[in-house]
Design a protein around this motif. Sequence first.
Motif, mmCIF file in Angstrom:
data_model
loop_
_atom_site.group_PDB
_atom_site.id
_atom_site.type_symbol
_atom_site.label_atom_id
_atom_site.label_comp_id
_atom_site.label_asym_id
_atom_site.label_seq_id
_atom_site.Cartn_x
_atom_site.Cartn_y
_atom_site.Cartn_z
ATOM 1 N N ILE A 107 0.828 -1.056 0.082
ATOM 2 C CA ILE A 107 0.028 -0.173 -0.114
ATOM 3 C C ILE A 107 0.828 1.133 -0.268
ATOM 4 C CG2 ILE A 107 -1.626 1.323 1.438
ATOM 5 C CD1 ILE A 107 -2.732 -1.493 2.223
ATOM 6 N N LEU A 108 1.811 1.081 0.865
ATOM 7 C CA LEU A 108 2.681 2.463 0.767
ATOM 8 C C LEU A 108 3.591 2.564 -0.439
ATOM 9 C CD1 LEU A 108 3.959 4.778 2.284
ATOM 10 C CD2 LEU A 108 5.749 3.081 3.490
ATOM 11 N N ILE A 109 4.124 1.602 -1.066
ATOM 12 C CA ILE A 109 4.924 1.829 -2.072
ATOM 13 C C ILE A 109 4.000 1.903 -3.267
ATOM 14 C CG2 ILE A 109 5.887 0.157 -3.892
ATOM 15 C CD1 ILE A 109 7.133 -1.510 -1.835
ATOM 16 N N ASP A 110 2.492 1.509 -3.582
ATOM 17 C CA ASP A 110 1.827 2.286 -4.433
ATOM 18 C C ASP A 110 1.705 3.741 -4.370
ATOM 19 O OD1 ASP A 110 1.522 -0.170 -5.752
ATOM 20 O OD2 ASP A 110 -0.550 -0.693 -4.631
ATOM 21 N N PHE A 111 1.521 4.150 -2.883
ATOM 22 C CA PHE A 111 1.425 5.619 -2.761
ATOM 23 C C PHE A 111 2.693 6.511 -3.250
ATOM 24 C CE2 PHE A 111 2.539 9.152 0.172
ATOM 25 C CZ PHE A 111 1.637 10.008 0.006
ATOM 26 N N LEU A 112 3.829 5.639 -3.053
ATOM 27 C CA LEU A 112 5.077 6.403 -3.552
ATOM 28 C C LEU A 112 5.178 6.463 -5.050
ATOM 29 C CD1 LEU A 112 7.552 4.868 -1.035
ATOM 30 C CD2 LEU A 112 6.741 7.231 -1.239
ATOM 31 N N LEU A 113 4.703 5.479 -5.625
ATOM 32 C CA LEU A 113 4.683 5.371 -7.257
ATOM 33 C C LEU A 113 3.752 6.422 -7.971
ATOM 34 C CD1 LEU A 113 4.964 1.541 -7.879
ATOM 35 C CD2 LEU A 113 6.722 3.100 -8.047
ATOM 36 N N THR A 114 2.635 6.883 -7.213
ATOM 37 C CA THR A 114 1.938 7.801 -7.561
ATOM 38 C C THR A 114 2.714 9.370 -7.422
ATOM 39 O OG1 THR A 114 0.836 8.186 -5.339
ATOM 40 C CG2 THR A 114 -0.196 6.827 -6.717
ATOM 41 N N LEU A 115 3.702 9.464 -6.979
ATOM 42 C CA LEU A 115 4.636 10.621 -6.823
ATOM 43 C C LEU A 115 5.484 10.717 -7.677
ATOM 44 C CD1 LEU A 115 4.253 11.111 -2.886
ATOM 45 C CD2 LEU A 115 2.822 11.914 -4.392
ATOM 46 N N THR A 116 5.714 9.958 -8.739
ATOM 47 C CA THR A 116 6.768 9.770 -9.658
ATOM 48 C C THR A 116 6.566 10.975 -10.777
ATOM 49 O OG1 THR A 116 5.650 8.167 -11.185
ATOM 50 C CG2 THR A 116 7.348 7.498 -9.380
ATOM 51 N N ASP A 117 7.602 11.390 -11.415
ATOM 52 C CA ASP A 117 7.480 12.366 -12.460
ATOM 53 C C ASP A 117 6.320 12.070 -13.551
ATOM 54 O OD1 ASP A 117 8.322 15.012 -13.352
ATOM 55 O OD2 ASP A 117 9.061 14.084 -15.163
ATOM 56 N N LYS A 118 6.511 10.787 -14.000
ATOM 57 C CA LYS A 118 5.307 10.390 -14.989
ATOM 58 C C LYS A 118 4.001 10.309 -14.420
ATOM 59 C CE LYS A 118 4.431 6.337 -18.013
ATOM 60 N NZ LYS A 118 5.010 5.096 -18.397
ATOM 61 N N SER A 119 3.791 9.914 -13.311
ATOM 62 C CA SER A 119 2.540 9.754 -12.423
ATOM 63 C C SER A 119 1.753 11.314 -12.385
ATOM 64 C CB SER A 119 2.308 9.106 -11.326
ATOM 65 O OG SER A 119 2.760 7.823 -11.437
ATOM 66 N N LYS A 120 2.681 12.218 -12.276
ATOM 67 C CA LYS A 120 2.387 13.714 -11.990
ATOM 68 C C LYS A 120 1.735 14.114 -13.017
ATOM 69 C CE LYS A 120 4.465 15.019 -7.521
ATOM 70 N NZ LYS A 120 5.302 15.859 -6.821
ATOM 71 N N LYS A 121 2.396 13.973 -14.330
ATOM 72 C CA LYS A 121 2.105 14.399 -15.629
ATOM 73 C C LYS A 121 0.538 13.913 -16.075
ATOM 74 C CE LYS A 121 6.692 15.062 -17.133
ATOM 75 N NZ LYS A 121 7.838 14.791 -18.075
ATOM 76 N N LYS A 122 -0.162 12.974 -15.508
ATOM 77 C CA LYS A 122 -1.293 12.594 -15.691
ATOM 78 C C LYS A 122 -2.357 13.774 -15.653
ATOM 79 C CE LYS A 122 -0.397 7.638 -15.071
ATOM 80 N NZ LYS A 122 -0.621 6.618 -14.248
ATOM 81 N N PRO A 123 -3.216 13.670 -16.307
ATOM 82 C CA PRO A 123 -4.286 14.945 -16.509
ATOM 83 C C PRO A 123 -5.142 15.016 -14.997
ATOM 84 C CG PRO A 123 -4.468 13.707 -18.527
ATOM 85 C CD PRO A 123 -3.734 13.044 -17.763
ATOM 86 N N TYR A 124 -5.270 13.943 -14.747
ATOM 87 C CA TYR A 124 -6.230 13.933 -13.270
ATOM 88 C C TYR A 124 -5.491 14.428 -12.028
ATOM 89 C CZ TYR A 124 -4.071 9.363 -11.964
ATOM 90 O OH TYR A 124 -3.255 8.644 -11.564
ATOM 91 N N TYR A 125 -4.157 14.168 -12.308
ATOM 92 C CA TYR A 125 -3.470 14.747 -10.981
ATOM 93 C C TYR A 125 -3.212 16.200 -11.126
ATOM 94 C CZ TYR A 125 0.285 15.097 -7.619
ATOM 95 O OH TYR A 125 1.169 15.312 -6.392
ATOM 96 N N ALA A 126 -3.055 16.701 -12.678
ATOM 97 C CA ALA A 126 -3.124 18.374 -12.684
ATOM 98 C C ALA A 126 -4.003 18.599 -12.002
ATOM 99 C CB ALA A 126 -2.611 18.517 -13.920
ATOM 100 N N ASN A 127 -5.426 18.345 -12.187
ATOM 101 C CA ASN A 127 -6.802 18.841 -11.842
ATOM 102 C C ASN A 127 -7.134 18.400 -10.289
ATOM 103 O OD1 ASN A 127 -6.872 20.057 -14.219
ATOM 104 N ND2 ASN A 127 -7.756 18.268 -15.146
ATOM 105 N N ALA A 128 -6.392 17.612 -9.853
ATOM 106 C CA ALA A 128 -6.710 17.082 -8.387
ATOM 107 C C ALA A 128 -6.757 18.372 -7.218
ATOM 108 C CB ALA A 128 -5.539 16.031 -7.964
ATOM 109 N N GLN A 129 -7.344 18.409 -6.172
ATOM 110 C CA GLN A 129 -7.534 19.093 -5.405
ATOM 111 C C GLN A 129 -6.079 19.561 -4.564
ATOM 112 O OE1 GLN A 129 -9.772 17.905 -2.175
ATOM 113 N NE2 GLN A 129 -9.742 15.848 -2.470
#
Length: 612
Positions: A358-380
Amino acid sequence: MAISDMTPDNAMAAKLTSLLQRARELKQSASIDPPLQVSELVTDNEPLLGHLISDKDVRILAVERAAKNIFYGNLGSIPITDPSFVEIWNLLDILQYCGDRDLSSQQLVLLLIEELLDSQSISGCRYVFSYLESRREAIIANNNKNKDLVILRLCNELLRRLSRAEDPVFCGRVYIFMFQSFPLGDKSSVNLRGNFHVENVTTFEEYLQDSMQDGNQMQVDEGRTEEKVKDQVNTGDAAAKPAESESIDKEKSDTMDIDTLYPVFWSLQHSFSNPPRLFEEENFKQFQQSLEATLTKFKEAETVSATADLDRKKGAKPRAEDEFASTFNPKYLTSRDLFKLELSDLAFQRHILVQALILIDFLLTLTDKSKKKPYYANAQKAMQYSFTLGEEDTEWALGIKTSITNYLQEGTEGKFYYRMVDTVLSRDKNWVRWKMENCHPFTRDRVSPPDCLGAKSGAQGAVKSHVLKLVNQSRGLEYMSTDNAQRRLAKLKEADSFILPSAESYAKSIQMADLDLEMATTEEERQELEEKKSSSTWRGLRLSSKNRLRSFDRAEDGKGGLERLFQPGTWIEATGEDNAATATGPEVRDTVPHQRADEEQRADELSQVTTQ
């Protein structure tokens, strides 16, 4: 004194008391179920409570005071296990009925249930919650914000009193009740701010934590010194030692002992309960070392299932479903004396490794590639973090995740267990994404009747215009009057156009199709030739059934069925007779034409049935 001469509170109390007396006669059972049929307490012409006080606000206040007086009077004198406690269940049913008809406050029954839960022990709360579950549909039928707040409050207060380790089933009942009472997209349970459960503190003995690094270094140095001495004393044995044994010994020497691993292992819980602390480089490196040491120790330990061991002592066969059902323990003991036994418990290992996933999945959402996804840019903003996981750390996270995944799949039911874990984590990713997108509602409004009728008429109009367009474009039989049509009609009258082709012609067509397939270059051309070949095979076999039905046993599906019928064969293969039959004389040979005639007759009948 008449009821009308009393004060509003006394008049309402007298009316509720009379209704409860009728309820005792109507409901003979002393259990929670079945619910009281409140509508049968009064006649059709008799109002329930509305005729006593005409003013709505005064009536609601009077009902609340009268109901609380009766409620607290019975609650203080009757235990919940006594059969006469049905008086309170009947009172709650009456108040629920009045709240739905706006004769009293809608949340009054929930407020009294909340008071009832606070006054009971855990065993008594089970009875109260059974009542709440049986009346859930009636309670949430007319939802409003005040009722939702009371339901949320009383359920959360009850969960704080319950122990997840000792009362997991009761906790599950409370959670299920909340899930059924609130819509799936309700924002009361989605944690919009993304706060972590930092209150979940794991206490353990940290007396070895200060000397952890020195002890680990000393252990490695001692291991290396031991290996060096062994190499000097037993030079010949070391030369003959296989490389695999050397790697195993090296891995064992790098593994921490129980005393050194104890504070390292339990320090992982700090990161599990508060992942943002890993944004600091020092904490992240410590987490890497701790998780790697833990996984290495798990692989080294000889795992034993507590349930399987108990079944083995009793002589019963272990069952996978019993093991999963009985190993639920969300809060493990951190005693130093139990640590060695816990490391060998398979359920304990899986619990820790799932937290790590669970913690590793959370860390993988903070990679540079994941942050470029559209839903992350529009997140709260609460779900957006300034920390970005580096490439080297990302590779480590992916590698350790693969190692944990492979380890969880080991064993007889390992793949089944990991499949459940992977399914839950996959759905959790979708849940997190929905939260990052500001929790868009799941439900959609119903289509209004005018819109539905308009869409239906529009679809009918579109189809009607399309049909009219096709009719206008058709020319009927006018094209038959042209000279070109006359020539086509004359060509149809030629003898070759209506003569039935032979089966041999279809066999030759199949051979030509095979040659063309070898020369085909595109997939469309190959598909067209295959369809042509299949059509020719079917038509040729249908024609051959008239005079070559006996030879059909030579045809094989997918292996040149029609072509094999026309391969040169002996007279014995065609007639099915053996040498003994031909040596018997003319009497036997004379029967062959009769057999052929019968076969041709059966073939004609078969072709007629097939044609029909």
